[in-house]
Write an enzyme that holds these catalytic residues in place. Sequence first.
Site, PDB file in Angstrom:
ATOM      1  N   LEU A 109      40.444  64.788  37.164  1.00  0.00           N
ATOM      2  CA  LEU A 109      41.404  64.398  37.189  1.00  0.00           C
ATOM      3  C   LEU A 109      42.264  62.876  38.350  1.00  0.00           C
ATOM      4  O   LEU A 109      42.318  61.827  38.225  1.00  0.00           O
ATOM      5  CB  LEU A 109      43.042  65.016  37.287  1.00  0.00           C
TER       6      LEU A 109
ATOM      7  N   GLU B  95      42.081  60.493  41.216  1.00  0.00           N
ATOM      8  CA  GLU B  95      40.861  59.243  41.568  1.00  0.00           C
ATOM      9  C   GLU B  95      41.298  58.827  43.323  1.00  0.00           C
ATOM     10  O   GLU B  95      42.515  58.631  43.880  1.00  0.00           O
ATOM     11  CB  GLU B  95      41.101  58.107  40.471  1.00  0.00           C
TER      12      GLU B  95
ATOM     13  N   GLU C 147      45.145  70.923  43.640  1.00  0.00           N
ATOM     14  CA  GLU C 147      45.657  71.277  42.707  1.00  0.00           C
ATOM     15  C   GLU C 147      47.072  71.356  42.836  1.00  0.00           C
ATOM     16  O   GLU C 147      48.044  71.739  41.861  1.00  0.00           O
ATOM     17  CB  GLU C 147      45.429  72.761  41.683  1.00  0.00           C
TER      18      GLU C 147
END
Length: 387
Positions: free
Chosen positions: A131, A133, A370
Site C-alpha cells: 500500500l 509509497e 499499519e
Amino acid sequence: MAAEQTFDVYRLPEEHDAIREAVREVCAAKVAPYAAEADESGEFPRASYDALRAADFHAPHIPEEYGGAGADALATAIVIEEVARACASSSLIPAVNKLGTMPLILAGSEEVKRRYLTPVAAGEAMFSYCLSEPEAGSDAASMSTRAVRDGDHWVLNGVKRWITNAGVSEFYTVFAVTDPAARSRGISAFVVEKSDPGVSFGAPEKKLGIKGSPTREVYLDNVRIPADRIIGEPGTGFGTAMRTLDHTRVTIAAQAVGIAQGALDYAKGYVRERQQFGKAVAEFQGIQFMLADMGMKLEAARQLTYTAAGKSERGDADLTYFGAAAKCFASDAAMEITTDAVQLLGGYGYTRDYPVERMMRDAKITQIYEGTNQVQRIVMARQLLKD
C-alpha cells in the site's frame, strides 16, 4: 457457588487456551532459540518459519475450504501474541500472511481465493501487502502507482515502500490507481507474483528492530498481469485496503501484547534473582510499583485487543474504532513496558546479552506501521464524532 463455576463471561473458551499452550510449546522449542540470531544477522528466520508451518501456525486464519486451519480472529491474535512473546520478527509470518490475504478474503473472486489462498495455507508461499509509497504513507490515497488496462491484462508501474517480507513472499496484494480523476475511488487492488516479469526489490532497509523480517521497496516496471488477478471491482481497492486494516490492526495489537509479555516475563525473573543491598531487587517497593504498572497496562492492552478480535470475527459495525484503539493502546503500552524492562535490568538491560533491549527496539515499530498512532487517534476521533 455452582452458578459462579459456570459463569464464562469474559473467559476465553477452552479451545483458545489450548491454542495458546500449543503455540507457546512450539515457540519455546523452535522459535525463541533463534530470536537473538535473527536480530543479529538480519536474516529471515527460516527455522522459525518451518516450525510454524509444520504446526499450521504460519497462516492460521485461512478458511478450511482453502486448506487452512480456519482459526477465528481471536485465535489468530493469540497465535501472533505467543509468537511475538518469543520473537517479534517471526510473529510477522502469521501477521503479514493475514494482512496480504485479507483483501482476497474480503473482496476477491472465488477463483482468485482458491488460486492464492491454497498455497499460502499449505505453507508453500507467503503473502505481502503493498500500500505505502515513498510519497504516500499516512496519505495512502495519494499513491502514484498506476495500473492501465490493456485488453485482457493490466500493466502496473510504480514503487511500493516499507513492504514487510518483500523478496521472501511469493505473492503481493498491490494497490494501484486505475482512474486518476477519482482519487480514492479510482484505486484498485491486484495480486502480483514475485515471478512476474518486471517485479524487483530494493535493498533491505537497515532498521531499528524486527530485523529478522526483511523490509524492502517493491518495484513494478511494466508488470503485465492477467485481468482476472484484480481483487474485487475496479475502483474498490482503497475501500478494501481500509477494511483490511480494520481487521489487521488487531494483529498488530496482539504482536505488541506479545512483545510486552516477553519483556515483563524476563524482567520478573531477573529482579527475583538480582541481589543488591543484601536482598532481591524484587523486594524493593519502587521496583514492585514498576512491575505493577507494567502488568496493569499489559492486561488492559490484552483485554482491549481480545475485544477487538471478537469484533473482527463478527464484523461488528464499531470494528474500525476498536481496531484503531487496540492497536494504539497496545503499542503505546508495549513501548512503555519494554522500556521499563530495560530499566529494571539496569546496565545489563542495555546490552545485547539480554533480550529486553531487542524487545524494546521491536516494540517501537508497532506504534508506526499499519497506521501511526497519530493516525489511529484521528480514526478513533472520527468514529466518536460520527455518533
